[in-house]
Scaffold this active site. Structure first.
Site, PDB file in Angstrom:
ATOM      1  CG  HIS A  62      -5.699  -2.343   0.408  1.00 53.80           C
ATOM      2  ND1 HIS A  62      -4.967  -2.055  -0.723  1.00 53.80           N
ATOM      3  CD2 HIS A  62      -5.073  -1.688   1.427  1.00 53.80           C
ATOM      4  CE1 HIS A  62      -3.958  -1.263  -0.403  1.00 53.80           C
ATOM      5  NE2 HIS A  62      -4.003  -1.029   0.892  1.00 53.80           N
ATOM      6  CB  SER A  68      -0.951  -0.033   1.196  1.00 48.95           C
ATOM      7  OG  SER A  68      -1.947   0.945   1.085  1.00 48.95           O
TER       8      SER A  68
END
Length: 699
Positions: A671, A556
């Site tokens: 995610h 991320s």
């Protein structure tokens, strides 16, 4: 491996402004078609890239063993079933080899403490997925706080942030016929009363921000259609999000608080009353964490002097009267090398518990409100470890806290907050042989002279010859702290094989409070990248490792960190794994939830911030012929937060330039590394094969 002299000559300067970067950035993007996530052309590209990379990694003779070990650890039935206190019972979401999607189950507190508790199944997600022909991923449950007998169960399709919510009855162990049902949306929903909800969600055109989150809050009444919901609060379209939450304390006080996120780090707070909404007087940089004795608990992340009150330092925990009739009360003010993570603050019937870190070494503390102010004490748990507040109960003083470190497997402690005592009730078995391993903390000196701490776990007899294969990670953003954590797969697949493992506590995180984070915001971000490089250089100065033996990884925002390090300092690393990353910083605001992160990264509408990313954005600064190490890039199709497109475009540009890379995209998982334990074990095994090939299987 790379020839170091050539690399040193060709390495990019961190402060250079490559003319090529501006030229590339300001021409038409040839890979913008990959931003159409599910288009046949884009998915065909993903399929081809996966086939090429999997043919390399899965064909490696080490892959099968790595996958088996990673899956065995992930699905181990002797791991701790982490508790959630609901209505005097203990609930848990459990996944293993048989229950891939998971079992939501419940037992009594006394039964829970047994080695083999007798669980009662509430909801079988595998059966539900099969019956509804869906790939349901558990996204949590919010239970009505008065009786705690009915809950809103959130389910995600394949791991997306967007979810559906359905009312579930714990007594009948079934969804409530005709009960509350909210269709798929990025949404935050909280109980107001047993018969009404406060919900922020997609209500139709003009109710979602540019970041893709809701900014309109409505009251949903039992038995009424969603179309009949009445508006309670409205933010603005250029906000990041608006989130309603209900807090209830042990004395029966209840507060519905709406947070209007103006930026990712700044918010206005209002309380919902029968007369409407009224503002709560706290700084914009604050986080609300709970309610006790009618006082809301906030962490304030900027220096604050309340009207008519005394100065309060940034990072403090503060008890606030939501009606504004009494002065704020400081619960705890951290020192210059201390921090409190707002996510690790828990409220019991009569006390506040928190994990407090001193130089990234944690301890658990108890805070009690008295007539003479807030009193504090240290709970009798192990120090110098990572402390997590697993579960607390407003109706009792029982809380559950986990303790772990790099070499200490996770243990679960039961805390009696009233007595200030704690006992260990569960311990995860060791997943790797830790004999002969040690963890040390060192300091590196960054480019501007700042001391940057890092932890390294390694064999005690490690030779100081620069030959130890070493993995290094960091995050460096959003005030997120990287604290000591036990990783069975890292220990089994890396440390047992003679490797070393490093976690760098670089700026941008929250390890030393708000100032450590704000030091690297927006155009000041180069210090984050300098900190990471300084730790790498320190490892080499200590002769622990060398560029040929140093691999780095991050996800991320940490994936962005890896991309920048690859571009700026390729001579330092032999392997780079870029996970679910941001990489195209000139377009990040237009991709998935990117607009919500302007408070962290800045905006391309600001000339100075655009100029910074023109010279720093990894996608725009790749160079043909540069001596980058072979790079692993992985992401997931279902990620609706960062999205897969930045990873795709980066890989496509590396291919165009003839640069060495491997690319893998899981078609589920949101995610993260996968939607279930098998998918996560697969991704871990692929990554470990990559690192073994690059760092251990070479001379």
């Amino acid at each position: 491996m790379r020839r170091l002299a050539l690399v040193a000559a060709l390495a990019l300067s961190a402060n250079a402004y490559p003319a090529q970067a501006q030229a590339v950035a300001e021409t038409a993007d040839p890979y913008i078609w990959l931003e159409d996530i599910y288009s046949p052309r884009a998915m065909a590209w993903v399929e081809a890239e996966n086939a090429r990379s999997l043919a390399v990694l899965k064909a490696d003779p080490q892959f099968a063993g790595f996958y088996a070990d990673a899956l065995k650890i992930a699905e181990a039935t002797d791991r701790i079933a982490m508790p959630r206190q609901i209505g005097g019972q203990i609930a848990n979401l459990w996944q293993d080899g048989t229950h891939v999607h998971g079992l939501w189950r419940i037992t009594s507190p006394a039964e829970y403490e047994k080695a083999e508790p007798a669980w009662q199944t509430l909801l079988d997600l595998d059966a539900l997925s099969a019956a509804e022909k869906a790939n349901w991923v558990w996204a949590g449950a919010d239970c009505e706080p008065t009786a705690e007998r009915r809950c809103l169960v959130a389910l995600s399709d394949g791991g997306e942030d967007a979810n559906i919510q359905r009312e579930f009855d714990l007594a009948t162990r079934s969804f409530v016929s005709g009960g509350f049902t909210l269709p798929k949306s990025k949404q935050w929903v909280s109980w107001e009363t047993p018969d009404s909800l406060i919900a922020a969600r997609d209500w139709g055109a003009g109710t979602m921000t540019a970041s893709g989150y809701p900014f309109v809050v409505k009251r949903v009444k039992r038995g009424a259609p969603l179309e009949a919901a009445s508006e309670v609060f409205r933010g603005k379209p250029d906000d990041v999000f608006v989130i309603p939450r209900t807090f209830t304390d042990g004395a029966g006080h209840s507060e519905v608080v709406i947070m209007r996120g103006i930026t990712f780090f700044e918010a206005e707070f209002v309380r919902v009353t029968p007369q409407g909404t009224t503002p709560i007087a706290v700084p914009r940089k604050s986080t609300v964490t709970g309610l006790t004795q009618g006082r809301l608990i906030f962490q304030v992340n900027e220096d604050w002097t309340p009207a008519g009150g005394q100065p309060i330092s940034a990072g403090s925990l503060v008890a606030v009267d939501p009606a504004g009739k009494a002065a704020p009360e400081v619960i705890f003010a951290p020192g210059p090398r201390q921090s409190v993570d707002a996510d690790e603050v828990a409220v019991t019937q009569g006390h506040v518990l928190a994990a407090v870190y001193d130089n990234v070494r944690g301890r658990a503390m108890r805070f009690t409100r008295t007539a003479s102010g807030w009193q504090q004490s240290v709970l009798p748990l192990p120090d110098n470890a990572a402390i997590s507040m697993v579960s607390s109960d407003r109706a009792s003083n029982t809380a559950y806290v986990s303790v772990q470190s790099y070499l200490l497997p996770t243990a679960l402690w039961k805390v009696d907050a009233a007595a200030g005592t704690a006992i260990q009730i569960k311990q995860t078995p060791a997943r790797f042989a830790a004999d002969g391993l040690v963890t040390e903390q060192f300091m590196a000196t960054s480019k501007d002279g700042t001391k940057v701490p890092y932890f390294i776990t390694h064999r005690a007899d490690m030779p100081l010859t620069g030959t130890t294969p070493t993995l290094m990670t960091a995050y460096g953003g959003f005030q997120i702290s990287y604290t000591p954590a036990y990783s069975g797969v890292t220990g089994k697949l890396w440390l047992e094989r003679g490797g070393a493992y490093v976690v760098a506590n670089i700026r941008g995180g929250g390890e030393f409070g708000p100032a450590w984070h704000e030091a690297g915001l927006k155009t000041k971000r180069q210090v984050i990248y300098d900190d990471f490089a300084a730790v790498a250089e320190d490892l080499m100065a200590r002769k622990i490792t060398s560029p040929q033996k140093l691999g780095i990884y991050g996800g991320s925002n940490g994936g962005l960190l890896m991309g920048v390090e690859l571009i700026q300092r390729p001579e330092l690393f032999g392997a780079v794994s870029i996970q679910i990353p941001l990489l195209d910083m000139l377009r990040y605001e237009k991709l998935s939830a990117g607009a919500s992160w302007v408070g962290e990264y800045g905006t391309m509408a600001n000339p100075d911030e655009k100029a910074f990313w023109l010279k720093t954005s990894p996608y725009s600064n790749l160079k043909p012929g540069a001596p980058y190490p072979e790079t692993l890039i992985w992401t997931t199709t279902k990620d609706d937060r960062v999205g897969p497109v930045q990873a795709r475009k980066f890989a496509a540009r590396m291919k165009e330039y003839g640069l060495p890379y491997l690319y893998y995209e899981s078609t589920a998982g949101g995610h993260g590394a996968g939607a279930n334990l098998k998918e996560k074990a697969m991704t871990i095994a692929l990554e470990m094969v990559y690192f073994q090939r690059r760092l251990m299987d070479t001379k």
